[in-house]
Scaffold this motif. Structure first.
Motif, PDB file in Angstrom:
ATOM      1  N   LYS A   1      46.756  40.612  41.585  1.00  0.00           N
ATOM      2  CA  LYS A   1      45.751  40.765  40.524  1.00  0.00           C
ATOM      3  C   LYS A   1      45.357  42.227  40.346  1.00  0.00           C
ATOM      4  O   LYS A   1      45.198  42.715  39.224  1.00  0.00           O
TER       5      LYS A   1
ATOM      6  N   HIS B   1      49.816  35.111  43.125  1.00  0.00           N
ATOM      7  CA  HIS B   1      48.900  34.243  43.857  1.00  0.00           C
ATOM      8  C   HIS B   1      48.115  34.974  44.944  1.00  0.00           C
ATOM      9  O   HIS B   1      47.645  34.334  45.883  1.00  0.00           O
ATOM     10  N   THR B   2      47.986  36.288  44.825  1.00  0.00           N
ATOM     11  CA  THR B   2      47.201  37.042  45.803  1.00  0.00           C
ATOM     12  C   THR B   2      46.304  38.057  45.085  1.00  0.00           C
ATOM     13  O   THR B   2      46.534  38.402  43.928  1.00  0.00           O
ATOM     14  N   ARG B   3      45.301  38.518  45.820  1.00  0.00           N
ATOM     15  CA  ARG B   3      44.425  39.554  45.286  1.00  0.00           C
ATOM     16  C   ARG B   3      45.213  40.827  45.003  1.00  0.00           C
ATOM     17  O   ARG B   3      44.945  41.524  44.016  1.00  0.00           O
ATOM     18  N   PHE B   4      46.184  41.125  45.857  1.00  0.00           N
ATOM     19  CA  PHE B   4      47.016  42.311  45.662  1.00  0.00           C
ATOM     20  C   PHE B   4      47.654  42.292  44.285  1.00  0.00           C
ATOM     21  O   PHE B   4      47.637  43.289  43.553  1.00  0.00           O
TER      22      PHE B   4
ATOM     23  N   ILE C   1      55.130  35.366  44.809  1.00  0.00           N
ATOM     24  CA  ILE C   1      53.848  34.883  45.342  1.00  0.00           C
ATOM     25  C   ILE C   1      52.851  36.034  45.442  1.00  0.00           C
ATOM     26  O   ILE C   1      51.673  35.889  45.094  1.00  0.00           O
ATOM     27  N   LEU C   2      53.331  37.186  45.905  1.00  0.00           N
ATOM     28  CA  LEU C   2      52.461  38.353  46.069  1.00  0.00           C
ATOM     29  C   LEU C   2      51.839  38.773  44.741  1.00  0.00           C
ATOM     30  O   LEU C   2      50.644  39.085  44.669  1.00  0.00           O
TER      31      LEU C   2
END
Length: 342
Positions: free
Chosen positions: A214, A209-212, A205-206
């Motif tokens: 990306k 599905h997160t800005r981190f 998920i990290l």
């Protein structure tokens, strides 16, 4: 006569299109075919391989390497590397074990320490892992030292610190609550397996599905472009190494609890297996490419390989040679694949 071309959705594929399709399938799912083939091979070579007890043994053994590999995956995606994972594991194991002593033994070795609840060694262990990872990240991000050198230094320092703290001796006689981390079961499923599955899902998920996540892929793909686009590259590099340190600490808690002992020699060469798992799982050392699910399968391949070679009585020395060859082969394959794409 029937057309030999493949048919998809009523459309026929030419020979060249079929080749491209097959290459695409192999590139995307090849690691799963390798895993299934290895399981089949080991099952044929030794009848005890597919027994329930042996499968559970493989899964338990792979959790520590798998946890480290999750952190290493994210680090490698940013074009980094972490050689300190095994040493950080050893340091966390002896410190956490010293804080999880049974009253009948621990007070004699550490008389100044009161008997502490299990949450204390867990929190302290995770904090030490985060600190070691943060130091790695600081040197990589702020001084320009290559990750190889920065983490090599931490590997030596952490191993030495583990020896100093424990006086080179195992720290044993741990509380049942602490041992549950590595030996317990919930609904018949080993707790380490549950923990590994939870961390794998969280890391997935990290990253996806997160800005981190990306930013991690952006930094690995083109660090200069990421910086120009406004990403605080140094900050996220530090966070990536902190995460790697925390995953090593989790592995330390699981392994020390599984063997009921914190030992300064634990985790020797674990960084090799973790890097191998990530590399086999398709994480590119060129940066910007890699998946958590691939790393999980890579860790399982390492576990099956270790277990199968043990069952076949292959020397530990030859096992190291085989794993080394696998790492090099995986990197060569990755480089050739990326070259074809470019």
């Amino acid at each position: 006569m029937s057309n030999p071309a493949l048919s998809t959705g009523g459309q026929h594929l030419s020979t060249d299109e079929k080749k491209v399709l097959i290459k695409s399938i192999i590139s995307k799912y090849g690691i799963y075919f390798v895993f299934l083939g290895l399981v089949l091979f080991m099952s044929i070579m030794h009848p005890a391989f597919l027994t329930v007890n042996n499968i559970l043994n493989i899964i338990r053994q792979v959790t520590s390497i798998g946890l480290i590999a999750l952190g290493v995956t994210i680090i490698i995606i940013t074009r980094g590397i972490d050689l300190s994972s095994g040493s950080v594991l050893a340091l966390v194991s002896v410190i956490a074990a010293s804080l999880a002593q049974n009253p009948d033994w621990g007070a004699r070795m550490y008389p100044a320490l009161p008997m502490l609840p299990v949450v204390v060694p867990i929190v302290v262990g995770l904090a030490i892992g985060a600190l070691c990872g943060g130091i790695n990240g600081f040197f990589v991000a702020k001084t320009g030292i290559p990750p190889f050198i920065a983490t090599l230094g931490m590997m030596i320092v952490a191993r030495g610190a583990a020896m100093i703290y424990s006086d080179g001796r195992p720290v044993s006689s741990l509380t049942p609550e602490y041992n549950f981390i590595g030996q317990g079961e919930i609904l018949g499923i080993p707790f380490p397996v549950i923990l590994f599955a939870i961390m794998a899902v969280l890391c997935y998920i990290l990253l996806n599905h997160t800005r981190f996540g990306k930013y991690v892929y952006a930094i690995g793909g083109n660090e200069q472009a990421a910086h120009v686009s406004g990403i605080n590259v140094g900050k996220y590099k530090i966070l990536v190494y902190i995460l790697g340190g925390v995953m090593s600490a989790l592995a330390a808690l699981v392994l020390s609890a599984r063997i009921s002992s914190g030992q300064p020699g634990l985790g020797n060469m674990f960084e090799l297996d973790a890097i191998a798992a990530a590399t086999i799982g398709g994480v590119s050392h060129s940066g910007g490419i890699g998946t958590i699910q691939g790393t999980v399968v890579g860790a399982l391949i390492i576990g099956v390989l270790n277990n199968g070679l043990d069952l076949l009585n292959v020397s530990a020395y030859w096992q190291m040679v085989i794993k080394g060859v696998i790492i090099v082969a995986a990197v060569v394959f990755d480089m050739r694949k990326n070259a074809r794409k470019s």
